[in-house]
Write a protein that holds these residues in place. Structure first.
Motif, PDB file in Angstrom:
ATOM      1  N   ARG A 153      27.207  29.188  24.195  1.00 38.75           N
ATOM      2  CA  ARG A 153      25.757  29.280  24.309  1.00 38.75           C
ATOM      3  C   ARG A 153      25.163  28.089  25.057  1.00 38.75           C
ATOM      4  O   ARG A 153      24.262  28.251  25.878  1.00 38.75           O
ATOM      5  N   THR A 154      25.672  26.872  24.784  1.00 33.13           N
ATOM      6  CA  THR A 154      25.098  25.699  25.435  1.00 33.13           C
ATOM      7  C   THR A 154      25.300  25.737  26.946  1.00 33.13           C
ATOM      8  O   THR A 154      24.430  25.308  27.708  1.00 33.13           O
ATOM      9  N   VAL A 155      26.446  26.255  27.386  1.00 31.60           N
ATOM     10  CA  VAL A 155      26.698  26.374  28.829  1.00 31.60           C
ATOM     11  C   VAL A 155      25.770  27.423  29.439  1.00 31.60           C
ATOM     12  O   VAL A 155      25.162  27.207  30.491  1.00 31.60           O
ATOM     13  N   VAL A 156      25.651  28.566  28.777  1.00 28.60           N
ATOM     14  CA  VAL A 156      24.801  29.645  29.287  1.00 28.60           C
ATOM     15  C   VAL A 156      23.353  29.179  29.379  1.00 28.60           C
ATOM     16  O   VAL A 156      22.654  29.442  30.369  1.00 28.60           O
ATOM     17  N   GLU A 157      22.882  28.468  28.351  1.00 27.10           N
ATOM     18  CA  GLU A 157      21.499  27.989  28.378  1.00 27.10           C
ATOM     19  C   GLU A 157      21.285  26.979  29.491  1.00 27.10           C
ATOM     20  O   GLU A 157      20.233  26.977  30.145  1.00 27.10           O
ATOM     21  N   TRP A 158      22.264  26.109  29.725  1.00 30.87           N
ATOM     22  CA  TRP A 158      22.139  25.134  30.816  1.00 30.87           C
ATOM     23  C   TRP A 158      22.045  25.855  32.161  1.00 30.87           C
ATOM     24  O   TRP A 158      21.202  25.524  32.999  1.00 30.87           O
ATOM     25  N   VAL A 159      22.912  26.833  32.358  1.00 34.54           N
ATOM     26  CA  VAL A 159      22.893  27.591  33.620  1.00 34.54           C
ATOM     27  C   VAL A 159      21.560  28.319  33.777  1.00 34.54           C
ATOM     28  O   VAL A 159      20.958  28.320  34.859  1.00 34.54           O
ATOM     29  N   ASN A 160      21.082  28.943  32.706  1.00 35.42           N
ATOM     30  CA  ASN A 160      19.787  29.640  32.766  1.00 35.42           C
ATOM     31  C   ASN A 160      18.673  28.686  33.187  1.00 35.42           C
ATOM     32  O   ASN A 160      17.850  29.007  34.050  1.00 35.42           O
ATOM     33  N   ASN A 161      18.634  27.508  32.566  1.00 40.60           N
ATOM     34  CA  ASN A 161      17.566  26.552  32.856  1.00 40.60           C
ATOM     35  C   ASN A 161      17.623  26.037  34.285  1.00 40.60           C
ATOM     36  O   ASN A 161      16.594  25.908  34.958  1.00 40.60           O
ATOM     37  N   PHE A 206      16.833  29.738  42.292  1.00 42.43           N
ATOM     38  CA  PHE A 206      16.699  31.047  42.923  1.00 42.43           C
ATOM     39  C   PHE A 206      15.230  31.356  43.206  1.00 42.43           C
ATOM     40  O   PHE A 206      14.342  30.849  42.523  1.00 42.43           O
ATOM     41  N   PRO A 207      14.946  32.202  44.196  1.00 42.03           N
ATOM     42  CA  PRO A 207      13.552  32.590  44.470  1.00 42.03           C
ATOM     43  C   PRO A 207      12.971  33.413  43.329  1.00 42.03           C
ATOM     44  O   PRO A 207      13.709  33.988  42.526  1.00 42.03           O
ATOM     45  N   ALA A 208      11.657  33.470  43.268  1.00 42.59           N
ATOM     46  CA  ALA A 208      10.983  34.160  42.163  1.00 42.59           C
ATOM     47  C   ALA A 208      11.061  35.676  42.294  1.00 42.59           C
ATOM     48  O   ALA A 208      11.068  36.390  41.293  1.00 42.59           O
ATOM     49  N   GLU A 209      11.121  36.201  43.531  1.00 45.49           N
ATOM     50  CA  GLU A 209      11.098  37.647  43.742  1.00 45.49           C
ATOM     51  C   GLU A 209      12.225  38.073  44.676  1.00 45.49           C
ATOM     52  O   GLU A 209      12.679  37.300  45.522  1.00 45.49           O
ATOM     53  N   ALA A 210      12.656  39.317  44.503  1.00 42.54           N
ATOM     54  CA  ALA A 210      13.685  39.886  45.377  1.00 42.54           C
ATOM     55  C   ALA A 210      13.066  40.269  46.719  1.00 42.54           C
ATOM     56  O   ALA A 210      11.922  40.725  46.784  1.00 42.54           O
ATOM     57  N   ASP A 211      13.832  40.073  47.777  1.00 39.80           N
ATOM     58  CA  ASP A 211      13.374  40.463  49.112  1.00 39.80           C
ATOM     59  C   ASP A 211      14.591  40.901  49.916  1.00 39.80           C
ATOM     60  O   ASP A 211      15.420  40.083  50.307  1.00 39.80           O
ATOM     61  N   ALA A 212      14.715  42.207  50.144  1.00 38.06           N
ATOM     62  CA  ALA A 212      15.869  42.745  50.842  1.00 38.06           C
ATOM     63  C   ALA A 212      15.945  42.245  52.277  1.00 38.06           C
ATOM     64  O   ALA A 212      17.033  42.060  52.832  1.00 38.06           O
ATOM     65  N   LEU A 213      14.780  42.005  52.905  1.00 41.51           N
ATOM     66  CA  LEU A 213      14.765  41.611  54.317  1.00 41.51           C
ATOM     67  C   LEU A 213      15.432  40.251  54.517  1.00 41.51           C
ATOM     68  O   LEU A 213      16.225  40.061  55.433  1.00 41.51           O
ATOM     69  N   SER A 214      15.108  39.297  53.641  1.00 40.51           N
ATOM     70  CA  SER A 214      15.678  37.956  53.782  1.00 40.51           C
ATOM     71  C   SER A 214      16.894  37.741  52.903  1.00 40.51           C
ATOM     72  O   SER A 214      17.540  36.692  52.986  1.00 40.51           O
ATOM     73  N   GLY A 215      17.224  38.710  52.033  1.00 45.32           N
ATOM     74  CA  GLY A 215      18.351  38.543  51.131  1.00 45.32           C
ATOM     75  C   GLY A 215      18.039  37.676  49.934  1.00 45.32           C
ATOM     76  O   GLY A 215      18.949  37.146  49.294  1.00 45.32           O
ATOM     77  N   ALA A 216      16.760  37.519  49.593  1.00 52.41           N
ATOM     78  CA  ALA A 216      16.370  36.692  48.454  1.00 52.41           C
ATOM     79  C   ALA A 216      16.647  37.446  47.150  1.00 52.41           C
ATOM     80  O   ALA A 216      16.299  38.619  47.013  1.00 52.41           O
ATOM     81  N   ILE A 217      17.270  36.744  46.191  1.00 51.87           N
ATOM     82  CA  ILE A 217      17.626  37.329  44.906  1.00 51.87           C
ATOM     83  C   ILE A 217      17.091  36.441  43.790  1.00 51.87           C
ATOM     84  O   ILE A 217      17.398  35.252  43.747  1.00 51.87           O
ATOM     85  N   PRO A 218      16.280  36.971  42.882  1.00 54.78           N
ATOM     86  CA  PRO A 218      15.833  36.141  41.754  1.00 54.78           C
ATOM     87  C   PRO A 218      16.956  35.970  40.736  1.00 54.78           C
ATOM     88  O   PRO A 218      17.878  36.793  40.660  1.00 54.78           O
ATOM     89  N   TYR A 219      16.865  34.918  39.948  1.00 55.53           N
ATOM     90  CA  TYR A 219      17.885  34.668  38.933  1.00 55.53           C
ATOM     91  C   TYR A 219      17.619  35.548  37.715  1.00 55.53           C
ATOM     92  O   TYR A 219      16.479  35.687  37.269  1.00 55.53           O
ATOM     93  N   THR A 220      18.668  36.138  37.174  1.00 56.00           N
ATOM     94  CA  THR A 220      18.575  36.933  35.959  1.00 56.00           C
ATOM     95  C   THR A 220      19.253  36.168  34.832  1.00 56.00           C
ATOM     96  O   THR A 220      20.461  35.930  34.897  1.00 56.00           O
ATOM     97  N   PRO A 221      18.513  35.743  33.818  1.00 55.63           N
ATOM     98  CA  PRO A 221      19.129  34.951  32.745  1.00 55.63           C
ATOM     99  C   PRO A 221      20.129  35.762  31.936  1.00 55.63           C
ATOM    100  O   PRO A 221      20.003  36.984  31.809  1.00 55.63           O
ATOM    101  N   SER A 222      21.130  35.072  31.397  1.00 51.23           N
ATOM    102  CA  SER A 222      22.156  35.696  30.570  1.00 51.23           C
ATOM    103  C   SER A 222      21.911  35.383  29.100  1.00 51.23           C
ATOM    104  O   SER A 222      21.234  34.416  28.755  1.00 51.23           O
ATOM    105  N   ILE A 223      22.510  36.212  28.237  1.00 52.04           N
ATOM    106  CA  ILE A 223      22.462  36.006  26.792  1.00 52.04           C
ATOM    107  C   ILE A 223      23.880  35.688  26.334  1.00 52.04           C
ATOM    108  O   ILE A 223      24.819  36.434  26.626  1.00 52.04           O
ATOM    109  N   ALA A 224      24.040  34.584  25.634  1.00 56.02           N
ATOM    110  CA  ALA A 224      25.384  34.162  25.223  1.00 56.02           C
ATOM    111  C   ALA A 224      25.862  34.976  24.029  1.00 56.02           C
ATOM    112  O   ALA A 224      25.117  35.196  23.064  1.00 56.02           O
TER     113      ALA A 224
END
Length: 536
Positions: free
Chosen positions: A409-417, A423-441
């Motif tokens: 859990r501590t590793v997952v929380e560090w990565v999430n933070n 990562f960018p806030a919003e997805a954009d197919a044109l530029s290939g921007a991908i927002p981060y999706t947090p994980s649950i440990a």
């Protein structure tokens, strides 16, 4: 595990075993014997699939004997580019070479390098300029793409400005623009703003007003940006606005990107060079195919392109494509985020004519946050487009997997933070921007710091190696059974670390790092040096 009657330890493992048992039951009904003959399962890379297609129809693929495939074709690219540049003075391409050389200050070596670098991505641009293109039609396509890119970014920028700040921003921008009409041609574009702008030029004025040269919000304003000292009230209002906007990091990043956006239209000089490339690049590709034929070696792009030629396209598939598509009932693509445009076209052609009625299925597995193969022309935007629009008539149902079963859990929380900020806030197919999706440990793990940084400013291999040894020894003191893994940028980066590990008497195992012949060569050279010392 299902075949041997393993007992599940967790609910998700129980479900997995139930599915495996169902697969084994089907295996028995169909007499497949998959556990004894797993080769009956058609599991291969898309590159291998492309190779098998070209073997089935070498005439349609336009290959004679099947060539070897090389991972790195830069030698062939350079040879093809050099042959294209050598067409200077010929009626077919001499004028195009002359214009390109003039643009690059008659630097022939650089011209060859740039043409060679373009060949690795030829499957992207050949679809636009291949054959004998109409320059004006191509210009329309290219400028429309530039316009979409600019429009999409400016739309996100408008959305990032808090509505409560818009009126104040526009009033202060007009004031600043009027005051610098004679001294700052960029900020002066703000003088007539009564609404958030639509034009790139006006946004550049706002960006120049609000940000420093380093791309941060200004802390102070002065006469140079339109706020003379005699009007302290306006100056204080502007600095108050900047303080408020500092709480909007997404806005800061979007504004900082404005000066880097391309103009939506080409200048006469730019178009002159592009027209030369429309002539020269297809000829460079023709030279490359000649080099491939001479050497009997091709790259993955050529194999994928050959497979596409053999299959036709989604609108006009060949008999081979229809035959293969009819035989395939279930298609699973792993690591879908690393699919290239050409590979996607191949998948789309294979599934042409499929109906979204459940009789045939497509299962696409991937994580766009892990897209790493841009050097192989992977386009993560394809992942986003398929998630939204599907493939032809097929509309896969998106399913997001968020539970992390591997890390504590501590590793997952560090990565999430950390990565939520990267990562960018919003997805954009044109530029290939991908927002981060947090994980649950899923695992709890030990408490305490999960990750510790030991940064180095600049490269210092010896200090890095000594620190790695110190950290390893510290870990062994805390837990004698612990093991340490060292990840490096490249084999060359490991050389100093490996030497220091040997000198410190730390045993290690290197996986696919050093060839046996290379190690023997080092031992022989060391023995030779020692013998020379002995004989003086």
């Amino acid at each position: 595990k299902a075949a041997h009657g393993a007992e599940p330890a967790t609910p998700h493992e129980r479900r997995t075993l139930e599915l495996a048992q169902a697969a084994l039951a089907q295996d028995r009904r169909q007499a497949w014997n998959l556990l004894r003959s797993p080769d009956r399962l058609r599991i291969q890379t898309i590159d291998a699939l492309s190779m098998s297609i070209t073997r089935q129809m070498p005439w349609l693929a336009r290959f004679g004997a099947m060539p070897d495939v090389v991972e790195d074709a830069r030698v062939q690219y350079r040879e093809a580019a050099a042959r294209a540049v050598q067409e200077l003075g010929t009626p077919q391409a001499g004028d195009a070479v002359d214009r390109l050389l003039e643009h690059l200050d008659n630097d022939a070596a650089r011209t060859v390098d740039l043409l060679a670098s373009m060949l690795a991505t030829r499957d992207h641009w050949l679809r636009v300029i291949g054959g004998a293109p109409d320059p004006e039609a191509v210009r329309t396509v290219l400028e429309a793409a530039l316009g979409r890119m600019v429009k999409a970014h400016l739309s996100r920028l408008r959305s990032a400005i808090p509505a409560r700040q818009v009126f104040e921003l526009l009033e202060l921008a007009r004031y600043a623009g009027e005051n610098v009409r004679q001294s700052d041609p960029v900020i002066s574009r703000c003088a007539g703003l009564y609404a958030l702008p639509n034009s790139l030029d006006e946004w550049m004025g706002l960006a120049s007003l609000l940000l420093t040269g380093k791309g941060d919000f200004r802390k102070r304003v002065d006469r140079g940006v339109g706020f003379p000292p005699h009007n302290k009230a306006m100056k204080q209002r502007m600095e108050g606005l900047l303080d408020a906007l500092r709480a909007e990091p997404e806005l800061c990043g979007a504004l900082a990107a404005v000066p880097k956006l391309p103009a939506p239209n080409y200048t006469a000089e730019q178009w002159n060079v592009l027209e030369a490339l429309f002539t020269l690049l297809p000829r460079t590709v023709a030279h490359l195919r000649g080099v491939f034929a001479e050497t009997g070696r091709v790259d993955f792009v050529e194999i994928a392109s050959a497979a596409r030629r053999a299959l036709g396209d989604a609108e006009q598939p060949t008999d081979l494509a229809l035959s293969m598509g009819a035989r395939i009932e279930h298609l699973l693509v792993d690591e879908f985020q690393d699919t290239s445009v050409t590979q996607f076209d191949l998948l789309r052609t294979l599934t042409a004519g499929w109906e979204d009625d459940g009789t045939r299925t497509v299962f696409l597995v991937g994580d766009p946050m892990q897209s790493i193969y841009r050097f192989r022309q992977a386009e993560v935007g394809l992942f986003l487009n398929v998630r939204e629009s599907g493939i032809g008539a097929l509309q896969p149902e998106p399913l997001a997997l968020k539970v992390n079963f591997r890390s504590a859990r501590t590793v997952v929380e560090w990565v999430n933070n950390q990565f939520a900020q990267v990562f960018p806030a919003e997805a954009d197919a044109l530029s290939g921007a991908i927002p981060y999706t947090p994980s649950i440990a899923f695992k709890e793990g030990a408490e305490g710091a999960a990750v510790t940084f030991h940064p180095f400013l600049g490269r210092n291999d010896m200090a890095e190696a000594d620190l790695a040894i110190d950290l390893h020894r510290q870990a062994r003191r805390e837990d004698p059974a612990s093991r340490t893994a060292i990840l490096v940028r490249s084999r060359a980066h490991l050389a100093t670390i490996a030497d220091r590990l040997r000198q410190a008497g730390v045993a290690y195992r290197a996986i696919e790092i050093q060839a046996l012949a290379e190690q023997r060569s080092k031992e022989i050279n060391a023995a030779y040096d020692e013998a020379l010392k002995r004989v003086g």
